[in-house]
Design an enzyme around this catalytic site. Structure first.
Site, PDB file in Angstrom:
ATOM      1  N   HIS A 115       0.877  -1.074  -0.276  1.00 26.89           N
ATOM      2  CA  HIS A 115       0.034   0.119  -0.008  1.00 26.89           C
ATOM      3  C   HIS A 115       0.828   1.107   0.027  1.00 26.89           C
ATOM      4  CE1 HIS A 115      -3.856  -1.928   1.838  1.00 26.89           C
ATOM      5  NE2 HIS A 115      -3.480  -2.797   0.830  1.00 26.89           N
ATOM      6  N   GLU A 117       0.801   3.920   2.049  1.00 22.36           N
ATOM      7  CA  GLU A 117       1.486   4.151   3.002  1.00 22.36           C
ATOM      8  C   GLU A 117       2.481   3.473   3.664  1.00 22.36           C
ATOM      9  OE1 GLU A 117      -3.250   4.229   3.544  1.00 22.36           O
ATOM     10  OE2 GLU A 117      -1.632   3.375   2.134  1.00 22.36           O
ATOM     11  N   CYS A 145      -5.960   1.738   5.911  1.00 23.87           N
ATOM     12  CA  CYS A 145      -6.574   0.445   6.229  1.00 23.87           C
ATOM     13  C   CYS A 145      -6.113   0.030   7.679  1.00 23.87           C
ATOM     14  CB  CYS A 145      -6.626  -0.425   5.251  1.00 23.87           C
ATOM     15  SG  CYS A 145      -4.815  -1.092   5.059  1.00 23.87           S
ATOM     16  N   CYS A 148      -2.351  -0.466   7.433  1.00 27.09           N
ATOM     17  CA  CYS A 148      -1.622   0.710   7.450  1.00 27.09           C
ATOM     18  C   CYS A 148      -1.823   1.435   8.640  1.00 27.09           C
ATOM     19  CB  CYS A 148      -1.922   1.613   6.209  1.00 27.09           C
ATOM     20  SG  CYS A 148      -1.649   0.815   4.673  1.00 27.09           S
TER      21      CYS A 148
END
Length: 212
Positions: A115, A117, A145, A148
């Site tokens: 992801h 992040e 999410c 993260c």
């Protein structure tokens, strides 16, 4: 229903015409604002087409947050054009210097943890030669999410700034609240809603094109 409404209405209209005139002016202002705040995102067929809403306020701190969120939106756009869910992230250090940028790469890297992040946190740690990111600010276009959010808490990021809420998996305040949960030992400051409309529209447009 009409008698009741207009029965009250007699009093309103007696206050009346001046109030109605002000309401019309407010409606005209809102209509103008919405028209001038339209957002167009770049696509593969129109590489030069992208605009953002004008700043609604001139507060220096807001303008700074807006600047970095626009950078994150650009990264998200590139991810979307590469077939990834369009999410971009930027990390700025305590002195306001850009130290990390990232975009979603799950599909390209075949990595479920890739992801934006997570990749930005890794890059920032390498730049600072320290996994403690105290004093740093993370900008991301979509609410993180659970994975993260947990990584952000672990990194000791001082401030998280994100654009659009994620009603399905957002783990900052929408579907869950990991930073304020009992498993979190780090006090994370959060600022949500910076360029929320462009961030949300970018995601909606991408998913709409995929489904269409």
């Amino acid at each position: 229903m009409g008698c009741g409404v207009w029965g009250v209405g007699c009093g309103v209209w007696s206050v009346g015409c001046g109030l109605w005139g002000r309401l019309r002016k407010i409606h005209a202002f809102i209509t103008h604002f919405l028209r001038t705040s339209q957002v167009t995102f770049m696509s593969e067929n129109s590489p030069k087409s992208r605009t953002y809403p004008p700043p609604p306020i001139d507060d220096p701190s807001y303008l700074l947050h807006r600047k970095w969120m626009m950078e994150a939106l650009e990264l998200a756009q590139r991810a979307g054009e590469a077939g990834e869910v369009p999410v971009g992230a930027v990390i700025v250090d305590a002195k306001g210097r850009l130290i990390a940028i990232a975009q979603n790469r799950r599909e390209r890297d075949n990595d479920p943890t890739a992801h934006a992040e997570i990749l930005a946190l890794r890059a920032a740690g390498r730049v600072l030669n320290n996994w403690h990111l105290n004093g740093c600010t993370l900008y991301v276009t979509l609410e993180p999410c659970p994975m993260c959010a947990g990584a952000i808490v672990q990194s000791r990021i001082s401030l998280l700034v994100y654009g659009a809420d994620d009603p399905k998996t957002g783990a900052i305040r929408t579907a869950a609240n990991i930073p304020d949960g009992p498993c979190s030992y780090h006090k994370l400051s959060v600022l949500a809603g910076i360029l929320e409309s462009p961030c949300r529209q970018q995601l909606q447009s991408w998913f709409s094109q995929r489904r269409g």
